[in-house]
Design a protein around this motif. Structure first.
Motif, PDB file in Angstrom:
ATOM      1  N   ILE A 129       0.847  -1.200   0.000  1.00 17.13           N
ATOM      2  CA  ILE A 129       0.000   0.000   0.000  1.00 17.13           C
ATOM      3  C   ILE A 129       0.887   1.256   0.000  1.00 17.13           C
ATOM      4  CG2 ILE A 129      -2.045  -1.025   1.085  1.00 17.13           C
ATOM      5  CD1 ILE A 129      -1.150   0.317   3.727  1.00 17.13           C
ATOM      6  N   GLU A 141      -8.236   1.420  -6.146  1.00 17.02           N
ATOM      7  CA  GLU A 141      -7.430   0.251  -6.548  1.00 17.02           C
ATOM      8  C   GLU A 141      -7.179   0.336  -8.062  1.00 17.02           C
ATOM      9  OE1 GLU A 141     -10.551  -1.848  -4.497  1.00 17.02           O
ATOM     10  OE2 GLU A 141      -9.061  -3.231  -3.706  1.00 17.02           O
ATOM     11  N   ARG A 179      -1.770  -5.047  -3.205  1.00 20.27           N
ATOM     12  CA  ARG A 179      -1.031  -4.051  -2.408  1.00 20.27           C
ATOM     13  C   ARG A 179      -1.251  -4.370  -0.930  1.00 20.27           C
ATOM     14  NH1 ARG A 179      -3.124   1.019  -5.856  1.00 20.27           N
ATOM     15  NH2 ARG A 179      -1.801   0.736  -7.693  1.00 20.27           N
ATOM     16  N   HIS A 253      -6.334  -3.748  -2.688  1.00 21.84           N
ATOM     17  CA  HIS A 253      -5.670  -3.343  -1.440  1.00 21.84           C
ATOM     18  C   HIS A 253      -5.925  -4.409  -0.382  1.00 21.84           C
ATOM     19  CE1 HIS A 253      -5.843   1.119  -2.835  1.00 21.84           C
ATOM     20  NE2 HIS A 253      -4.792   0.488  -3.300  1.00 21.84           N
ATOM     21  N   SER A 255      -5.766  -4.870   2.801  1.00 22.83           N
ATOM     22  CA  SER A 255      -5.540  -3.946   3.912  1.00 22.83           C
ATOM     23  C   SER A 255      -6.782  -3.868   4.792  1.00 22.83           C
ATOM     24  CB  SER A 255      -5.227  -2.559   3.342  1.00 22.83           C
ATOM     25  OG  SER A 255      -6.413  -1.958   2.859  1.00 22.83           O
ATOM     26  N   MET A 325      -7.355   3.306   2.156  1.00 24.12           N
ATOM     27  CA  MET A 325      -7.235   2.418   0.993  1.00 24.12           C
ATOM     28  C   MET A 325      -8.601   1.818   0.693  1.00 24.12           C
ATOM     29  SD  MET A 325      -4.027   2.577   0.389  1.00 24.12           S
ATOM     30  CE  MET A 325      -2.974   3.674   1.332  1.00 24.12           C
TER      31      MET A 325
END
Ligand SMILES: NC(=O)c1ccc[n+]([C@@H]2O[C@H](COP(=O)([O-])OP(=O)(O)OC[C@H]3O[C@@H](n4cnc5c(N)ncnc54)[C@H](OP(=O)(O)O)[C@@H]3O)[C@@H](O)[C@H]2O)c1
Length: 372
Positions: A129, A141, A179, A253, A255, A325
């Motif tokens: 990220i 994204e 990411r 992402h 995340s 994100m």
């Protein structure tokens, strides 16, 4: 699914190896021929020793020979590249060789396996990220453009993404660029391979100059326990296969996204969980994005800093900026199952705080009802 996997000895790879059997995923780990000073692969991962192939991501086709390529072409569904030079203060040359050439060579491996087998073989690249450099706000994204704030590490991860986008053409293997957020240890055991990444904050806690931490108001810390990240990554790889072919590289992402806690919430939660664990407290000092970015990238020009301190200072930008994100594309791939770690869990893992002790019921039955 059967995956050819690099980086299995790393933080994310270890978690993938742990979780793969329960997901019905078979792994063929690609391991470097020489790993001086490290626990031998066969001892660290006995259950994967027989399946291992030897190679190095810096070499063309990762150094795989004809015999290995033919055997892999038989049944590998995806090539997953988790190998990386993750030293934030590393040399541009080393970062380029492992992170950029490694991605390019890996895509050639996927192409070669697809050509030999006639089946679709996907390619998965662990990006970061942090490739977003100094970008703030909601981050989609999608591919990113040049950014003057990127560090050498971030730049190498960005170049790898660009290289894959450039390489991808009609009929080529599908690409998933994942990411990855900052990783902490296992959510159940706390086990971590290294105390790198955001652990550097906890490691430096008592030595922060002036006991201050400069950060934007509303700065967020996007971080996941490694097992949650690994499980979601495997779901995304399966989703890529299910929903392909994809005309463009798919960017996600991996995340905590909109669920990432603010820095203030993370620190206050840690203090509330275990007030005695922190001898000294630090003060969050409001700073602009420009100040955080500048300080994290340039302090070494004025202060004699050890590599460990340079890494920590670079880490300032990973806890001090206000950005989110987005995870919509990830949600599509994994059918909505997104990782959502609680702030309490993240604070515990980051600062190694003990689980709360459940009070034992006293012998007096009259009192014990107050502890239920
Ligand atoms: N951890 C994080 O917080 C984080 C955050 C964002 C993105 N990421 C990305 O996620 C990926 C995995 O990160 P990680 O934290 O698991 O990394 P890590 O713990 O530093 O491990 C790196 C892995 O890459 C392997 N490797 C390094 N150079 C290699 C080479 N030339 N050929 C083959 N293998 C090589 C290492 O193998 P040896 O055992 O042989 O050294 C190790 O298995 C990386 O791409 C990283 O950039 C990680």
């Amino acid at each position: 699914m059967k995956l050819l996997l690099t980086g299995v000895t790393g933080q994310l790879g270890t978690a993938v190896a742990e979780i793969a059997p329960e997901r019905g995923v078979t792994l063929v780990p690609l391991v470097r021929p020489a790993r001086p000073g490290q626990v031998p692969f066969e001892r660290a991962f006995p259950s994967l020793a027989a399946a291992k192939v030897t190679g190095d991501v810096r070499e063309p086709l990762w150094g795989l020979g004809e015999t290995d390529l033919n055997a892999l072409a038989d049944d590998v569904d995806a090539v997953v590249n988790l190998a990386g030079d993750t030293n934030w203060a590393g040399s541009g040359r080393d970062l380029y060789a492992v992170n950029v050439l490694g991605a390019r060579n890996g895509y050639d491996v996927a192409r070669e396996l697809q050509r030999r087998s006639g089946r679709r073989v996907a390619y998965v690249q662990a990006s970061s990220i942090y490739v977003v450099g100094g970008t703030l706000g909601r981050i989609a994204e999608t591919p990113l453009t040049l950014d003057r704030h990127r560090t050498a590490y971030e730049h190498s991860k960005w170049l790898a993404e660009r290289e894959l986008e450039r390489q991808h053409g009609p009929g080529d293997p599908d690409i998933l660029i994942s990411r990855v957020a900052a990783l902490l240890g296992d959510s159940r055991t706390g086990a971590t391979r290294k105390r790198n990444s955001l652990y550097l904050l906890a490691e430096r806690w008592d030595d922060l100059p002036g006991r201050v931490l400069p950060a934007m108001r509303g700065a967020k810390v996007d971080v996941l326990p490694r097992d949650l990240a690994a499980g979601t990554l495997l779901d995304a790889v399966a989703g890529l296969h299910r929903t392909g072919p994809h005309p463009e590289p798919v960017i996600t992402h991996l995340s905590a996204g909109e669920r990432a806690p603010t820095l203030r919430a993370l620190l206050e939660t840690a203090r509330a969980l275990s007030p005695l664990a922190f001898g000294k407290w630090v003060r969050l000092v409001p700073a602009s994005a420009e100040q955080v970015l500048w300080m994290s990238a340039n302090a070494e020009r004025f202060l004699p800093l050890s590599p460990a301190w340079r890494n920590s200072l670079i880490g300032l930008r990973y806890i001090g900026l206000d950005r989110v994100m987005e995870r919509g594309r990830l949600a599509q791939l994994v059918d909505g199952q997104l990782p959502e770690p609680s702030t309490e869990l993240l604070a515990r893992l980051l600062f190694d705080l003990p689980e709360p002790q459940r009070p034992l019921a006293p012998a007096d039955r009259g009192l014990s009802r107050f502890l239920a």
